[in-house]
Scaffold this motif. Structure first.
Motif, mmCIF file in Angstrom:
data_model
loop_
_atom_site.group_PDB
_atom_site.id
_atom_site.type_symbol
_atom_site.label_atom_id
_atom_site.label_comp_id
_atom_site.label_asym_id
_atom_site.label_seq_id
_atom_site.Cartn_x
_atom_site.Cartn_y
_atom_site.Cartn_z
ATOM 1 N N MET A 1 0.848 -1.176 0.000
ATOM 2 C CA MET A 1 0.000 0.000 0.000
ATOM 3 C C MET A 1 0.892 1.237 0.000
ATOM 4 S SD MET A 1 -2.914 -1.458 -0.128
ATOM 5 C CE MET A 1 -3.707 0.072 -0.431
ATOM 6 N N VAL A 2 0.291 2.320 -0.315
ATOM 7 C CA VAL A 2 1.014 3.582 -0.432
ATOM 8 C C VAL A 2 0.828 4.367 0.855
ATOM 9 C CG1 VAL A 2 1.133 5.746 -1.715
ATOM 10 C CG2 VAL A 2 0.643 3.619 -2.914
ATOM 11 N N GLU A 3 1.921 4.905 1.331
ATOM 12 C CA GLU A 3 1.825 5.781 2.493
ATOM 13 C C GLU A 3 1.374 7.148 1.990
ATOM 14 O OE1 GLU A 3 4.716 7.974 5.670
ATOM 15 O OE2 GLU A 3 5.288 6.001 4.954
ATOM 16 N N VAL A 4 0.222 7.579 2.428
ATOM 17 C CA VAL A 4 -0.350 8.833 1.954
ATOM 18 C C VAL A 4 -0.046 9.924 2.963
ATOM 19 C CG1 VAL A 4 -2.464 10.008 1.286
ATOM 20 C CG2 VAL A 4 -2.183 7.592 0.787
ATOM 21 N N GLN A 5 0.575 10.958 2.474
ATOM 22 C CA GLN A 5 0.816 12.137 3.300
ATOM 23 C C GLN A 5 -0.068 13.241 2.752
ATOM 24 O OE1 GLN A 5 5.021 12.745 2.998
ATOM 25 N NE2 GLN A 5 5.494 11.072 4.387
ATOM 26 N N LEU A 6 -1.126 13.531 3.485
ATOM 27 C CA LEU A 6 -2.077 14.526 3.027
ATOM 28 C C LEU A 6 -1.529 15.924 3.274
ATOM 29 C CD1 LEU A 6 -5.398 12.959 4.329
ATOM 30 C CD2 LEU A 6 -4.405 12.792 2.048
ATOM 31 N N ASP A 7 -1.851 16.808 2.357
ATOM 32 C CA ASP A 7 -1.471 18.212 2.480
ATOM 33 C C ASP A 7 -2.381 18.837 3.528
ATOM 34 O OD1 ASP A 7 -0.784 20.855 2.224
ATOM 35 O OD2 ASP A 7 -1.057 20.930 0.041
ATOM 36 N N THR A 8 -1.803 19.245 4.653
ATOM 37 C CA THR A 8 -2.617 19.771 5.755
ATOM 38 C C THR A 8 -3.201 21.146 5.446
ATOM 39 O OG1 THR A 8 -0.628 20.663 6.805
ATOM 40 C CG2 THR A 8 -1.374 18.469 7.510
ATOM 41 N N ASP A 9 -2.656 21.840 4.456
ATOM 42 C CA ASP A 9 -3.158 23.169 4.098
ATOM 43 C C ASP A 9 -4.276 23.108 3.059
ATOM 44 O OD1 ASP A 9 -1.353 24.379 5.812
ATOM 45 O OD2 ASP A 9 0.201 24.507 4.256
ATOM 46 N N TYR A 10 -4.582 21.944 2.566
ATOM 47 C CA TYR A 10 -5.602 21.813 1.531
ATOM 48 C C TYR A 10 -6.859 21.202 2.130
ATOM 49 C CZ TYR A 10 -7.825 20.629 -2.888
ATOM 50 O OH TYR A 10 -8.699 20.556 -3.933
ATOM 51 N N LYS A 11 -8.003 21.775 1.786
ATOM 52 C CA LYS A 11 -9.280 21.250 2.283
ATOM 53 C C LYS A 11 -9.825 20.271 1.248
ATOM 54 C CE LYS A 11 -13.842 22.826 3.893
ATOM 55 N NZ LYS A 11 -14.230 21.568 4.309
ATOM 56 N N LEU A 85 -8.091 -1.200 -8.433
ATOM 57 C CA LEU A 85 -8.188 -0.215 -9.516
ATOM 58 C C LEU A 85 -8.826 1.078 -9.002
ATOM 59 C CD1 LEU A 85 -9.340 -2.497 -12.475
ATOM 60 C CD2 LEU A 85 -7.068 -1.542 -12.099
ATOM 61 N N ALA A 86 -9.880 0.952 -8.211
ATOM 62 C CA ALA A 86 -10.520 2.136 -7.626
ATOM 63 C C ALA A 86 -9.562 2.845 -6.677
ATOM 64 C CB ALA A 86 -11.803 1.741 -6.902
ATOM 65 N N GLU A 87 -8.792 2.083 -5.937
ATOM 66 C CA GLU A 87 -7.822 2.655 -4.997
ATOM 67 C C GLU A 87 -6.797 3.517 -5.717
ATOM 68 O OE1 GLU A 87 -5.913 2.902 -1.125
ATOM 69 O OE2 GLU A 87 -7.867 2.192 -1.722
ATOM 70 N N VAL A 88 -6.317 3.048 -6.856
ATOM 71 C CA VAL A 88 -5.331 3.816 -7.629
ATOM 72 C C VAL A 88 -5.932 5.136 -8.086
ATOM 73 C CG1 VAL A 88 -3.987 3.839 -9.773
ATOM 74 C CG2 VAL A 88 -3.990 1.809 -8.333
ATOM 75 N N VAL A 89 -7.164 5.106 -8.577
ATOM 76 C CA VAL A 89 -7.816 6.338 -9.028
ATOM 77 C C VAL A 89 -8.007 7.299 -7.858
ATOM 78 C CG1 VAL A 89 -9.969 7.277 -9.960
ATOM 79 C CG2 VAL A 89 -8.929 5.274 -11.013
ATOM 80 N N LEU A 90 -8.530 6.791 -6.749
ATOM 81 C CA LEU A 90 -8.738 7.653 -5.579
ATOM 82 C C LEU A 90 -7.425 8.218 -5.060
ATOM 83 C CD1 LEU A 90 -11.450 5.556 -3.738
ATOM 84 C CD2 LEU A 90 -11.763 7.797 -4.809
ATOM 85 N N LEU A 91 -6.395 7.404 -5.071
ATOM 86 C CA LEU A 91 -5.083 7.870 -4.630
ATOM 87 C C LEU A 91 -4.579 9.008 -5.516
ATOM 88 C CD1 LEU A 91 -2.629 7.522 -2.762
ATOM 89 C CD2 LEU A 91 -1.751 5.875 -4.399
ATOM 90 N N CYS A 92 -4.781 8.880 -6.812
ATOM 91 C CA CYS A 92 -4.369 9.954 -7.720
ATOM 92 C C CYS A 92 -5.120 11.243 -7.420
ATOM 93 C CB CYS A 92 -4.585 9.544 -9.179
ATOM 94 S SG CYS A 92 -3.395 8.304 -9.731
ATOM 95 N N TRP A 93 -6.408 11.150 -7.147
ATOM 96 C CA TRP A 93 -7.175 12.354 -6.821
ATOM 97 C C TRP A 93 -6.675 12.960 -5.501
ATOM 98 C CZ3 TRP A 93 -10.137 15.252 -9.766
ATOM 99 C CH2 TRP A 93 -10.643 14.707 -10.937
ATOM 100 N N VAL A 94 -6.436 12.126 -4.509
ATOM 101 C CA VAL A 94 -5.979 12.636 -3.211
ATOM 102 C C VAL A 94 -4.604 13.287 -3.334
ATOM 103 C CG1 VAL A 94 -5.196 11.903 -0.915
ATOM 104 C CG2 VAL A 94 -7.378 11.081 -1.812
ATOM 105 N N LYS A 95 -3.725 12.703 -4.128
ATOM 106 C CA LYS A 95 -2.366 13.240 -4.233
ATOM 107 C C LYS A 95 -2.267 14.444 -5.169
ATOM 108 C CE LYS A 95 0.795 11.865 -2.410
ATOM 109 N NZ LYS A 95 1.304 12.326 -1.115
#
Length: 181
Positions: A1-11, A85-95
């Motif tokens: 799995m990918v470690e996701v680091q969310l941008d804390t300044d982005y809503k 496949l859905a996870e990859v798409v969602l991950l791209c949107w989040v990143k």
């Protein structure tokens, strides 16, 4: 799995984060369920394969749990791949969504108007457009493959019934017919 680091300044849009979180959780749960079934049933299969007693095969848990094993296989292979496949798409949107918003801009759930923000949305949209045809191809292949397996299994059972009918005729000496669909 990918470690996701969310941008804390982005809503982030709440729906996107919920979808990403749910998809990740279900994906992991589905694969762990399949792994658990595989791990629990393997010793029984190995034990039965080493015994040359036909009665032990029918008494083996892998025969009684056949439906659970198929369900775990289906979850892992069919549902698991679709979720991935859905996870990859969602991950791209989040990143990619936060790209170009800048630290000084007010965070919004809508795309910013800058060139960097447009690149982030474009990157996420392209990943979605690429993944949708692959998802459809996977679904079509899976349905075709499953249908082929069922056809083969049906043909095999039909042949076995015909052979049993021939044996019965030879043993009884009668002309009794078992109707085979």
């Amino acid at each position: 799995m990918v470690e996701v680091q969310l941008d804390t300044d982005y809503k982030y849009p709440q729906g996107l984060l919920i979808a990403f979180s749910a998809c990740t959780t279900v994906l992991v749960a589905v694969h762990l369920f399949a792994l658990m079934i595989s791990t629990c049933i393997l010793p029984h299969i190995e034990a039965v394969s080493n015994i040359h007693n036909l009665n032990s095969v029918s008494e083996s848990p892998h025969e009684r749990l056949h439906h659970y094993i198929e369900m775990a296989w289906g979850f892992s292979n069919a549902l698991g791949i679709l979720l991935f496949l859905a996870e990859v798409v969602l991950l791209c949107w989040v990143k990619f969504m936060p790209l170009g918003t800048g630290k000084s801009e007010a965070p919004t759930s809508q795309p910013a108007t800058g060139e960097g923000a447009q690149q982030g949305w474009s990157a996420a949209l392209v990943s979605t457009m690429i993944m949708v045809p692959f998802g459809l191809i996977f679904i079509i292949f899976a349905l075709h493959f499953y249908r082929s397996l069922l056809g083969h299994k049906t043909d095999r059972h039909r042949q076995e019934l015909e052979e049993l009918n021939k044996i019965k005729f030879q043993l009884d000496g009668e002309n009794t017919v078992v109707q085979v669909c």
